[in-house]
Design a protein around this motif. Structure first.
Motif, PDB file in Angstrom:
ATOM      1  N   VAL A  17     -60.667 -92.036  28.354  1.00  0.00           N
ATOM      2  CA  VAL A  17     -61.615 -92.563  27.365  1.00  0.00           C
ATOM      3  C   VAL A  17     -63.011 -92.030  27.616  1.00  0.00           C
ATOM      4  CG1 VAL A  17     -62.755 -94.669  26.547  1.00  0.00           C
ATOM      5  CG2 VAL A  17     -60.276 -94.642  26.910  1.00  0.00           C
ATOM      6  N   LEU A  18     -63.441 -92.027  28.884  1.00  0.00           N
ATOM      7  CA  LEU A  18     -64.780 -91.534  29.221  1.00  0.00           C
ATOM      8  C   LEU A  18     -64.915 -90.062  28.908  1.00  0.00           C
ATOM      9  CD1 LEU A  18     -65.404 -93.394  32.612  1.00  0.00           C
ATOM     10  CD2 LEU A  18     -66.430 -93.887  30.377  1.00  0.00           C
ATOM     11  N   THR A  19     -63.878 -89.285  29.194  1.00  0.00           N
ATOM     12  CA  THR A  19     -63.917 -87.852  28.904  1.00  0.00           C
ATOM     13  C   THR A  19     -64.012 -87.623  27.411  1.00  0.00           C
ATOM     14  OG1 THR A  19     -62.609 -87.354  30.851  1.00  0.00           O
ATOM     15  CG2 THR A  19     -62.702 -85.662  29.156  1.00  0.00           C
ATOM     16  N   SER A  20     -63.238 -88.397  26.635  1.00  0.00           N
ATOM     17  CA  SER A  20     -63.262 -88.264  25.184  1.00  0.00           C
ATOM     18  C   SER A  20     -64.631 -88.600  24.638  1.00  0.00           C
ATOM     19  CB  SER A  20     -62.201 -89.167  24.558  1.00  0.00           C
ATOM     20  OG  SER A  20     -62.270 -89.134  23.146  1.00  0.00           O
ATOM     21  N   CYS A  21     -65.242 -89.676  25.152  1.00  0.00           N
ATOM     22  CA  CYS A  21     -66.550 -90.096  24.666  1.00  0.00           C
ATOM     23  C   CYS A  21     -67.626 -89.084  25.009  1.00  0.00           C
ATOM     24  CB  CYS A  21     -66.925 -91.452  25.268  1.00  0.00           C
ATOM     25  SG  CYS A  21     -65.908 -92.821  24.648  1.00  0.00           S
ATOM     26  N   SER A  22     -67.491 -88.438  26.176  1.00  0.00           N
ATOM     27  CA  SER A  22     -68.518 -87.493  26.611  1.00  0.00           C
ATOM     28  C   SER A  22     -68.518 -86.228  25.775  1.00  0.00           C
ATOM     29  CB  SER A  22     -68.311 -87.141  28.090  1.00  0.00           C
ATOM     30  OG  SER A  22     -67.137 -86.368  28.255  1.00  0.00           O
ATOM     31  N   LYS A  23     -67.443 -86.002  25.022  1.00  0.00           N
ATOM     32  CA  LYS A  23     -67.340 -84.767  24.260  1.00  0.00           C
ATOM     33  C   LYS A  23     -67.400 -85.020  22.758  1.00  0.00           C
ATOM     34  CE  LYS A  23     -64.695 -82.391  27.849  1.00  0.00           C
ATOM     35  NZ  LYS A  23     -63.449 -81.667  28.184  1.00  0.00           N
ATOM     36  N   THR A  24     -67.914 -86.177  22.351  1.00  0.00           N
ATOM     37  CA  THR A  24     -68.090 -86.458  20.941  1.00  0.00           C
ATOM     38  C   THR A  24     -69.502 -86.102  20.527  1.00  0.00           C
ATOM     39  OG1 THR A  24     -68.692 -88.745  21.462  1.00  0.00           O
ATOM     40  CG2 THR A  24     -66.368 -88.302  20.966  1.00  0.00           C
ATOM     41  N   ASP A  25     -69.701 -86.011  19.220  1.00  0.00           N
ATOM     42  CA  ASP A  25     -71.030 -85.681  18.713  1.00  0.00           C
ATOM     43  C   ASP A  25     -72.042 -86.739  19.151  1.00  0.00           C
ATOM     44  OD1 ASP A  25     -69.620 -83.711  17.508  1.00  0.00           O
ATOM     45  OD2 ASP A  25     -70.367 -84.084  15.484  1.00  0.00           O
ATOM     46  N   MET A  26     -73.227 -86.276  19.546  1.00  0.00           N
ATOM     47  CA  MET A  26     -74.299 -87.188  19.888  1.00  0.00           C
ATOM     48  C   MET A  26     -74.913 -87.714  18.593  1.00  0.00           C
ATOM     49  SD  MET A  26     -75.975 -84.769  22.847  1.00  0.00           S
ATOM     50  CE  MET A  26     -77.248 -85.925  23.346  1.00  0.00           C
ATOM     51  N   GLY A  27     -75.424 -88.934  18.622  1.00  0.00           N
ATOM     52  CA  GLY A  27     -76.124 -89.476  17.472  1.00  0.00           C
ATOM     53  C   GLY A  27     -77.436 -88.745  17.250  1.00  0.00           C
ATOM     54  N   ALA A  28     -78.054 -88.981  16.101  1.00  0.00           N
ATOM     55  CA  ALA A  28     -79.285 -88.281  15.754  1.00  0.00           C
ATOM     56  C   ALA A  28     -80.397 -88.555  16.761  1.00  0.00           C
ATOM     57  CB  ALA A  28     -79.723 -88.681  14.344  1.00  0.00           C
ATOM     58  N   SER A  29     -80.530 -89.800  17.197  1.00  0.00           N
ATOM     59  CA  SER A  29     -81.600 -90.134  18.139  1.00  0.00           C
ATOM     60  C   SER A  29     -81.342 -89.512  19.511  1.00  0.00           C
ATOM     61  CB  SER A  29     -81.742 -91.652  18.268  1.00  0.00           C
ATOM     62  OG  SER A  29     -80.543 -92.238  18.747  1.00  0.00           O
ATOM     63  N   ALA A  30     -80.073 -89.485  19.945  1.00  0.00           N
ATOM     64  CA  ALA A  30     -79.733 -88.866  21.230  1.00  0.00           C
ATOM     65  C   ALA A  30     -79.957 -87.353  21.173  1.00  0.00           C
ATOM     66  CB  ALA A  30     -78.285 -89.167  21.593  1.00  0.00           C
ATOM     67  N   MET A  31     -79.607 -86.741  20.040  1.00  0.00           N
ATOM     68  CA  MET A  31     -79.842 -85.310  19.867  1.00  0.00           C
ATOM     69  C   MET A  31     -81.339 -85.015  19.888  1.00  0.00           C
ATOM     70  SD  MET A  31     -78.700 -82.815  16.714  1.00  0.00           S
ATOM     71  CE  MET A  31     -79.118 -81.052  16.714  1.00  0.00           C
ATOM     72  N   GLU A  32     -82.117 -85.840  19.186  1.00  0.00           N
ATOM     73  CA  GLU A  32     -83.569 -85.663  19.159  1.00  0.00           C
ATOM     74  C   GLU A  32     -84.148 -85.756  20.573  1.00  0.00           C
ATOM     75  OE1 GLU A  32     -87.379 -85.252  17.245  1.00  0.00           O
ATOM     76  OE2 GLU A  32     -85.401 -85.245  16.300  1.00  0.00           O
ATOM     77  N   LYS A  33     -83.681 -86.731  21.349  1.00  0.00           N
ATOM     78  CA  LYS A  33     -84.175 -86.898  22.710  1.00  0.00           C
ATOM     79  C   LYS A  33     -83.829 -85.698  23.572  1.00  0.00           C
ATOM     80  CE  LYS A  33     -83.907 -90.002  26.703  1.00  0.00           C
ATOM     81  NZ  LYS A  33     -83.324 -91.265  27.239  1.00  0.00           N
ATOM     82  N   GLN A  34     -82.583 -85.210  23.472  1.00  0.00           N
ATOM     83  CA  GLN A  34     -82.156 -84.072  24.282  1.00  0.00           C
ATOM     84  C   GLN A  34     -82.932 -82.812  23.920  1.00  0.00           C
ATOM     85  OE1 GLN A  34     -79.647 -83.972  26.949  1.00  0.00           O
ATOM     86  NE2 GLN A  34     -80.981 -82.205  27.174  1.00  0.00           N
ATOM     87  N   ILE A  35     -83.092 -82.553  22.623  1.00  0.00           N
ATOM     88  CA  ILE A  35     -83.842 -81.376  22.187  1.00  0.00           C
ATOM     89  C   ILE A  35     -85.301 -81.472  22.628  1.00  0.00           C
ATOM     90  CG2 ILE A  35     -84.677 -80.087  20.184  1.00  0.00           C
ATOM     91  CD1 ILE A  35     -81.724 -79.644  20.766  1.00  0.00           C
ATOM     92  N   ASN A  36     -85.878 -82.664  22.558  1.00  0.00           N
ATOM     93  CA  ASN A  36     -87.272 -82.836  22.986  1.00  0.00           C
ATOM     94  C   ASN A  36     -87.437 -82.541  24.470  1.00  0.00           C
ATOM     95  OD1 ASN A  36     -88.100 -83.535  20.427  1.00  0.00           O
ATOM     96  ND2 ASN A  36     -88.099 -85.749  20.804  1.00  0.00           N
ATOM     97  N   LEU A  37     -86.462 -82.935  25.283  1.00  0.00           N
ATOM     98  CA  LEU A  37     -86.526 -82.635  26.717  1.00  0.00           C
ATOM     99  C   LEU A  37     -86.520 -81.130  26.957  1.00  0.00           C
ATOM    100  CD1 LEU A  37     -84.033 -85.296  28.153  1.00  0.00           C
ATOM    101  CD2 LEU A  37     -86.511 -85.231  28.500  1.00  0.00           C
ATOM    102  N   ASP A 141     -68.510 -79.355  28.487  1.00  0.00           N
ATOM    103  CA  ASP A 141     -68.237 -79.284  29.922  1.00  0.00           C
ATOM    104  C   ASP A 141     -69.355 -78.579  30.679  1.00  0.00           C
ATOM    105  OD1 ASP A 141     -65.734 -80.520  29.680  1.00  0.00           O
ATOM    106  OD2 ASP A 141     -64.774 -78.617  29.159  1.00  0.00           O
ATOM    107  N   THR A 142     -69.311 -78.731  31.993  1.00  0.00           N
ATOM    108  CA  THR A 142     -70.198 -77.963  32.870  1.00  0.00           C
ATOM    109  C   THR A 142     -69.674 -76.531  32.964  1.00  0.00           C
ATOM    110  OG1 THR A 142     -70.761 -79.918  34.165  1.00  0.00           O
ATOM    111  CG2 THR A 142     -71.164 -77.780  35.187  1.00  0.00           C
ATOM    112  N   GLN A 143     -70.573 -75.566  32.838  1.00  0.00           N
ATOM    113  CA  GLN A 143     -70.231 -74.152  32.923  1.00  0.00           C
ATOM    114  C   GLN A 143     -70.936 -73.519  34.112  1.00  0.00           C
ATOM    115  OE1 GLN A 143     -67.941 -73.008  30.932  1.00  0.00           O
ATOM    116  NE2 GLN A 143     -67.909 -74.644  29.406  1.00  0.00           N
ATOM    117  N   SER A 144     -70.607 -72.264  34.379  1.00  0.00           N
ATOM    118  CA  SER A 144     -71.296 -71.483  35.406  1.00  0.00           C
ATOM    119  C   SER A 144     -71.824 -70.214  34.757  1.00  0.00           C
ATOM    120  CB  SER A 144     -70.345 -71.139  36.554  1.00  0.00           C
ATOM    121  OG  SER A 144     -71.003 -70.339  37.524  1.00  0.00           O
ATOM    122  N   ILE A 145     -73.139 -70.037  34.806  1.00  0.00           N
ATOM    123  CA  ILE A 145     -73.791 -68.847  34.256  1.00  0.00           C
ATOM    124  C   ILE A 145     -74.414 -68.077  35.414  1.00  0.00           C
ATOM    125  CG2 ILE A 145     -75.522 -67.939  32.667  1.00  0.00           C
ATOM    126  CD1 ILE A 145     -73.273 -69.357  31.231  1.00  0.00           C
TER     127      ILE A 145
END
Length: 204
Positions: A17-37, A141-145
């Motif tokens: 359940v946690l894995t599924s939730c972590s890979k769903t679309d973020m809400g508009a406010s969460a997206m705004e916060k992440q982009i602002n960071l 997911d976490t990647q390696s660059i």
């Protein structure tokens, strides 16, 4: 099903359940916060390297750029069917190479940092703002660059069929990007806030 079997399966179910939730679309406010960071981190950066691969007229082109705020800038461009071009800009002058010959101009020094790192034809922060209007953000997911771990976020189109149009992999400690992909274009960022020292070409 015994109580022991049920309880034993709960951790697995919870993890799913946690894995599924972590890979769903973020809400508009969460997206705004992440982009602002990310935009805040970009605005505070004082130096960086960008390796860009993109299409021009159906042909793949490549740029390598180093920038040290405010005046140091070095670019090497590889465009199909054209000689490799190179630019070195410092507070002392603007140097550009045509074939094997260097030329120099002395315009007023340009502040290459005022718009922050680029991503294609626009500053990266502007590109992120444009993406907010027609995509949602999905935590992936976490990647390696280049050996460094980063968290990937996918840009998903809001219009049907809601296809993935790009991705962004960031350092979760600094919120600075390691890689940005949009369609077939790829931009890799490194050497954040490392010293950049440039010298004029020999003899100039």
């Amino acid at each position: 099903m015994t109580m022991k079997t049920l309880l034993g399966g709960l951790p697995v179910l919870l993890a799913m359940v946690l894995t599924s939730c972590s890979k769903t679309d973020m809400g508009a406010s969460a997206m705004e916060k992440q982009i602002n960071l990310i935009e805040t981190a970009l605005g505070q950066a004082r130096s960086w390297h960008v390796s860009s691969t993109f299409a021009v007229g159906g042909e793949t082109s490549h740029l390598e750029e180093d920038l040290g705020c405010p005046f140091n800038y070095h670019r090497i461009g590889k465009i199909p069917d054209r000689p490799q071009n190179e630019i070195i800009a410092t507070q002392k002058g603007y140097y550009y190479r045509e074939d094997d010959r260097w030329n120099v101009l002395h315009p007023p020094p340009n502040d290459y940092c005022k718009d922050g790192p680029g991503a294609g034809a626009f500053p990266f922060a502007v590109t992120l703002e444009m993406l907010k209007s027609h995509t949602s953000l999905k935590r992936a997911d976490t990647q390696s660059i280049d050996g460094a771990p980063c968290r990937e976020f996918d840009f998903i189109g809001v219009a049907s069929p809601r296809e993935k149009v790009g991705s962004l992999c960031i350092d979760e400690q600094t919120n600075l990007p390691f890689e940005f992909r949009y369609r077939n274009d790829v931009y890799r960022y490194s050497k954040w806030n490392e010293p950049v020292t440039l010298e004029p070409p020999p003899g100039l």
